[in-house]
Design a protein around this motif. Structure first.
Motif, PDB file in Angstrom:
ATOM      1  N   ILE A   6      15.078 -11.997 -29.190  1.00  0.00           N
ATOM      2  CA  ILE A   6      14.279 -12.838 -28.309  1.00  0.00           C
ATOM      3  C   ILE A   6      12.815 -12.695 -28.708  1.00  0.00           C
ATOM      4  CG2 ILE A   6      13.578 -13.235 -25.916  1.00  0.00           C
ATOM      5  CD1 ILE A   6      16.262 -12.021 -25.056  1.00  0.00           C
ATOM      6  N   ARG A   7      12.111 -13.820 -28.784  1.00  0.00           N
ATOM      7  CA  ARG A   7      10.708 -13.752 -29.185  1.00  0.00           C
ATOM      8  C   ARG A   7       9.948 -14.959 -28.633  1.00  0.00           C
ATOM      9  NH1 ARG A   7      13.437 -15.769 -33.716  1.00  0.00           N
ATOM     10  NH2 ARG A   7      12.619 -17.781 -34.439  1.00  0.00           N
ATOM     11  N   LYS A   8       8.629 -14.839 -28.633  1.00  0.00           N
ATOM     12  CA  LYS A   8       7.740 -15.942 -28.274  1.00  0.00           C
ATOM     13  C   LYS A   8       7.248 -16.609 -29.545  1.00  0.00           C
ATOM     14  CE  LYS A   8       6.340 -16.896 -24.725  1.00  0.00           C
ATOM     15  NZ  LYS A   8       6.806 -17.857 -23.693  1.00  0.00           N
ATOM     16  N   GLU A   9       7.156 -17.926 -29.515  1.00  0.00           N
ATOM     17  CA  GLU A   9       6.706 -18.685 -30.686  1.00  0.00           C
ATOM     18  C   GLU A   9       5.454 -19.487 -30.336  1.00  0.00           C
ATOM     19  OE1 GLU A   9       7.565 -18.989 -33.785  1.00  0.00           O
ATOM     20  OE2 GLU A   9       9.362 -17.746 -33.849  1.00  0.00           O
ATOM     21  N   ASN A  10       4.546 -19.582 -31.295  1.00  0.00           N
ATOM     22  CA  ASN A  10       3.358 -20.452 -31.258  1.00  0.00           C
ATOM     23  C   ASN A  10       2.255 -19.981 -30.325  1.00  0.00           C
ATOM     24  OD1 ASN A  10       4.730 -22.052 -33.077  1.00  0.00           O
ATOM     25  ND2 ASN A  10       5.429 -23.506 -31.522  1.00  0.00           N
ATOM     26  N   ASP A  15       2.638 -26.165 -27.260  1.00  0.00           N
ATOM     27  CA  ASP A  15       4.075 -26.287 -27.536  1.00  0.00           C
ATOM     28  C   ASP A  15       4.737 -24.926 -27.769  1.00  0.00           C
ATOM     29  OD1 ASP A  15       2.826 -25.753 -29.908  1.00  0.00           O
ATOM     30  OD2 ASP A  15       3.997 -27.180 -31.097  1.00  0.00           O
ATOM     31  N   SER A  16       4.137 -23.856 -27.282  1.00  0.00           N
ATOM     32  CA  SER A  16       4.759 -22.538 -27.424  1.00  0.00           C
ATOM     33  C   SER A  16       6.050 -22.490 -26.607  1.00  0.00           C
ATOM     34  CB  SER A  16       3.811 -21.440 -26.952  1.00  0.00           C
ATOM     35  OG  SER A  16       3.561 -21.544 -25.564  1.00  0.00           O
ATOM     36  N   TYR A  17       6.956 -21.651 -27.025  1.00  0.00           N
ATOM     37  CA  TYR A  17       8.244 -21.554 -26.345  1.00  0.00           C
ATOM     38  C   TYR A  17       8.833 -20.169 -26.575  1.00  0.00           C
ATOM     39  CZ  TYR A  17      10.187 -22.297 -31.030  1.00  0.00           C
ATOM     40  OH  TYR A  17      10.497 -22.175 -32.360  1.00  0.00           O
ATOM     41  N   TRP A 132      18.943 -25.383 -30.705  1.00  0.00           N
ATOM     42  CA  TRP A 132      19.043 -26.174 -29.484  1.00  0.00           C
ATOM     43  C   TRP A 132      17.740 -26.045 -28.705  1.00  0.00           C
ATOM     44  CZ3 TRP A 132      22.589 -29.677 -28.197  1.00  0.00           C
ATOM     45  CH2 TRP A 132      23.826 -29.645 -28.857  1.00  0.00           C
ATOM     46  N   GLU A 133      17.173 -27.187 -28.340  1.00  0.00           N
ATOM     47  CA  GLU A 133      15.994 -27.210 -27.471  1.00  0.00           C
ATOM     48  C   GLU A 133      16.472 -27.473 -26.049  1.00  0.00           C
ATOM     49  OE1 GLU A 133      11.804 -28.986 -28.331  1.00  0.00           O
ATOM     50  OE2 GLU A 133      12.962 -30.553 -27.309  1.00  0.00           O
ATOM     51  N   VAL A 134      16.203 -26.543 -25.161  1.00  0.00           N
ATOM     52  CA  VAL A 134      16.768 -26.571 -23.806  1.00  0.00           C
ATOM     53  C   VAL A 134      15.635 -26.719 -22.795  1.00  0.00           C
ATOM     54  CG1 VAL A 134      18.189 -25.334 -22.123  1.00  0.00           C
ATOM     55  CG2 VAL A 134      18.654 -25.080 -24.585  1.00  0.00           C
ATOM     56  N   VAL A 169      10.451 -25.319 -21.583  1.00  0.00           N
ATOM     57  CA  VAL A 169      11.280 -25.639 -22.743  1.00  0.00           C
ATOM     58  C   VAL A 169      11.486 -24.363 -23.555  1.00  0.00           C
ATOM     59  CG1 VAL A 169      11.472 -26.961 -24.873  1.00  0.00           C
ATOM     60  CG2 VAL A 169      10.517 -28.029 -22.827  1.00  0.00           C
ATOM     61  N   VAL A 170      12.746 -24.046 -23.830  1.00  0.00           N
ATOM     62  CA  VAL A 170      13.095 -22.884 -24.647  1.00  0.00           C
ATOM     63  C   VAL A 170      13.998 -23.367 -25.787  1.00  0.00           C
ATOM     64  CG1 VAL A 170      12.880 -21.270 -22.728  1.00  0.00           C
ATOM     65  CG2 VAL A 170      15.099 -22.326 -23.209  1.00  0.00           C
ATOM     66  N   ARG A 171      14.262 -22.474 -26.722  1.00  0.00           N
ATOM     67  CA  ARG A 171      15.144 -22.824 -27.839  1.00  0.00           C
ATOM     68  C   ARG A 171      16.167 -21.722 -28.052  1.00  0.00           C
ATOM     69  NH1 ARG A 171      11.320 -25.720 -32.495  1.00  0.00           N
ATOM     70  NH2 ARG A 171      10.590 -27.437 -31.139  1.00  0.00           N
ATOM     71  N   ALA A 172      17.298 -22.114 -28.653  1.00  0.00           N
ATOM     72  CA  ALA A 172      18.384 -21.162 -28.882  1.00  0.00           C
ATOM     73  C   ALA A 172      19.152 -21.534 -30.129  1.00  0.00           C
ATOM     74  CB  ALA A 172      19.328 -21.128 -27.688  1.00  0.00           C
ATOM     75  N   LYS A 173      19.690 -20.515 -30.802  1.00  0.00           N
ATOM     76  CA  LYS A 173      20.541 -20.756 -31.962  1.00  0.00           C
ATOM     77  C   LYS A 173      21.931 -21.197 -31.521  1.00  0.00           C
ATOM     78  CE  LYS A 173      21.277 -20.660 -36.420  1.00  0.00           C
ATOM     79  NZ  LYS A 173      20.595 -21.629 -37.300  1.00  0.00           N
TER      80      LYS A 173
END
Length: 619
Positions: A6-10, A15-17, A132-134, A169-173
């Motif tokens: 799990i990590r934070k991006e940007n 548009d960080s997620y 996946w963008e959730v 908005v979060v993302r997942a593999k």
């Protein structure tokens, strides 16, 4: 950049997620099983479970109507990896099941992985990123327990901010849906006039309101399914003390006598199951075997029809022995047993002897401020001595026990796949909801369902089926988490063939040919609910995946690891062949197995050493 943490991006960017390797939607039994097995089998804890309700437990959290209980013996209606030796009864109440589920979450340390009061609104596949963008909607605590219609009314009356706090908005593999099939309660029948004029209260059994006072009230119960059969016997007793209960029945259910434990069960079973090794497992197996034996009732052969007739005769005799004679005609079903879900009798038949409880087949035709109108009678059996004329009866509270909206799977969750289409759009184009093994769809990579289309059996445990699917999904996502696979997607032709097989097989079962209207089939005849084979067959299918049914996109690392594995296997085969040849030349008897194996190993090792020496001399 690790895909398994799990990590934070940007950072500060708009548009960080947050990135999660795995997102699970739903914290009911299926979601809990997924979380527990991820940690136990794969040693993986980098995931999040989102749940819109205010508590853990899914249907058992939200269903709190009087008498709610497990209709299957709890030893079988529980996780195989987390048995509970201390059930107080064979059929524990809903509160005890919720406590069990909470204890399982605590034992496996997944409570902190579950985020409540969070609605998963939409998930969209990003092809370039292979993620996946959730979209999440954070809700005010408790509002997620309301039905969709109740939420709409709340928004209309008090504004959006009274329900929804903010979006994220979060993302997942990997995305896993553990959304149950029975989520949204059915609304009041729209063709019955007068609902707006009713001065009393209308509640659904699936959204029971303890604040509704039934003491001394005239109560109308719409429905005679499993929930109604559990609730009705309680309503005239403390603490509810209804003055009168009128239960409306459209068609008679087949009612099975419930397996009851001896009176000493509560006293002795916790100690026996805790301290006698294997006893709880033996009980679980016996219940499973009895449930599987019931599969004989659902097939389409002459044998299956004869078995159904035997059971129907037995159940009819049981009914006539246990209910007042005036109800014999209306409680005799006119369809084959198994066509609809059977009701297990935990006290409903006995309650029909209560003078405060009345059962009728008269249709509900209109509602007045303090009463309802029943009738006139249509075709069909009637209670003996009952007039066919319409009649008006007092009503203070109306309880809807009329089931759930099952027309749209996963609703209100929206899943948009590779081609930009929503999953429900694809299903509509193909004739109805479907999925390979009930858990995967082509065009939706790295997306899995637990308890998806065509996974319901009419005889076995829901939890067992869910566990089977969880175990299968773990096999699929393990190479993704190892970094060897980027995408896992079932092949289109395989999914279509599986769906057609399901529909073809289901047409031969009692679900289609039993002579009843059930909620399993849509108007076009498509059955997206039930599974046409035994749970043993489904278990075996989940135990042994057919990897050729999947399109697997390997990562660079996974590609070379696979090639290396292939080379090593070829080398091993070649060395084995050389070893046999050399052993034969050395005079080893091919019929002497142990001596031959020793010779093959010796010669194979020598050939390998010679090969390595030759390589070393070259370089």
């Amino acid at each position: 950049m690790s895909l398994t943490a799990i990590r934070k991006e940007n950072g500060y960017d708009p548009d960080s997620y947050t990135y999660y390797p795995i997102i699970v939607v739903g914290a009911g039994e299926s979601g809990i099983a997924m979380g527990c097995r991820l940690q136990e089998k794969l040693g993986f804890d980098q995931y999040r479970i989102y749940e819109r309700q205010a508590g853990i437990g899914g249907t058992w959290w939200i269903n709190r109507y009087p008498g709610v209980a497990c209709d299957l013996p709890a030893a079988f209606y529980s996780f195989s990896f987390a048995p509970n030796p201390r059930w107080t009864t064979l059929h524990p109440p809903g509160s005890e099941i919720v406590n069990y589920l909470h204890n399982v979450c605590e034992k496996y340390k997944i409570v902190d992985k579950i985020q409540l009061n969070t609605h998963v609104d939409e998930a969209r596949w990003l092809e370039e990123e292979e993620l996946w963008e959730v979209t999440l909607i954070h809700m005010r605590p408790g509002t997620g327990d309301l039905s969709e219609r109740a939420l709409q009314r709340l928004v209309e009356e008090h504004g959006v901010e009274h329900v929804y706090l903010h979006r994220e908005v979060v993302r997942a593999k990997v995305l896993v849906s553990a959304v149950g099939g029975l989520v949204q309660p059915k609304s009041f029948p729209p063709d019955i006039p007068g609902q707006e004029s009713f001065k009393g209260q209308i509640i659904h059994s699936a959204r029971w309101d303890d604040a509704v006072d039934l003491n001394g009230k005239d109560v109308i119960v719409v429905g005679t399914g499993c929930s109604a059969a559990q609730a009705v016997p309680c309503l005239t007793k403390p603490p509810y003390n209804a003055k009168r209960v009128t239960q409306l029945m459209r068609s008679a259910p087949w009612v099975m006598p419930r397996l009851e434990a001896p009176k000493s069960w509560e006293k002795w079973s916790p100690a026996l199951f805790s301290y006698i090794p294997g006893l709880a497992l033996l009980l679980r197996f016996c219940i499973f075997a009895l449930a599987e034996y019931d599969w004989r009732l659902f097939g389409g052969t002459d044998y299956n029809a004869k078995e159904r007739k035997k059971l129907e005769a037995s159940l009819t005799q049981y009914m006539k022995k246990n209910v007042p004679s005036k109800y014999h005609d209306i409680l005799t079903p006119d369809y084959a047993v198994g066509c609809k879900r059977r009701v297990l009798d935990g006290g409903w038949f006995e309650a029909l002897h209560d003078e405060k409880i009345e059962l009728t087949t008269f249709p509900l035709t209109s509602i007045q401020p303090h009463s309802i109108t029943l009738g006139p009678a249509t075709s069909g059996p009637m209670v003996k001595g009952e007039s066919k004329e319409a009649r008006q009866i007092p009503a203070d509270v109306i309880v809807l026990a009329n089931g759930f909206d099952v027309g749209e799977w996963l609703h209100p969750l929206r899943i948009r796949g590779r081609n930009g289409k929503y999953l429900n759009e694809v299903w509509n184009e193909r004739g109805g909801a479907q999925a390979y093994l009930g858990l995967a769809m082509d065009g939706f990579p790295n997306f899995f369902l637990i308890f998806g289309p065509n996974t319901v059996t009419g005889h076995s445990s829901v939890i067992m089926a869910s566990e089977n699917m969880v175990n299968y999904i773990l096999k699929m996502i393990k190479p993704i988490l190892q970094g060897n696979v980027g995408q896992m997607e079932v092949k289109r032709d395989v999914e279509l063939a599986y769906a057609q097989e399901m529909q073809k097989a289901l047409k031969k079962t009692v679900f289609s040919n039993g002579g009843c209207r059930n909620w399993y089939r849509s108007e076009n005849g498509w059955n997206s609910v039930t599974y046409p084979y035994s749970q043993i067959i489904f278990t075996l299918k989940c135990m042994f995946p057919k990897w050729g049914h999947w399109d697997i996109k390997y990562t660079t690392r996974g590609f070379w690891r696979r090639r290396l594995k292939d080379v090593l296997q070829l080398m091993a085969l070649a060395l084995f062949a050389v070893g046999i040849s050399k052993a034969s030349q050395k005079g080893y008897d091919l019929r002497d197995g142990p001596a031959l194996i020793r010779g093959v190993i010796r010669q194979g090792n020598q050939s390998a050493i010679n090969g390595l020496e030759a390589l070393r001399s070259r370089f």
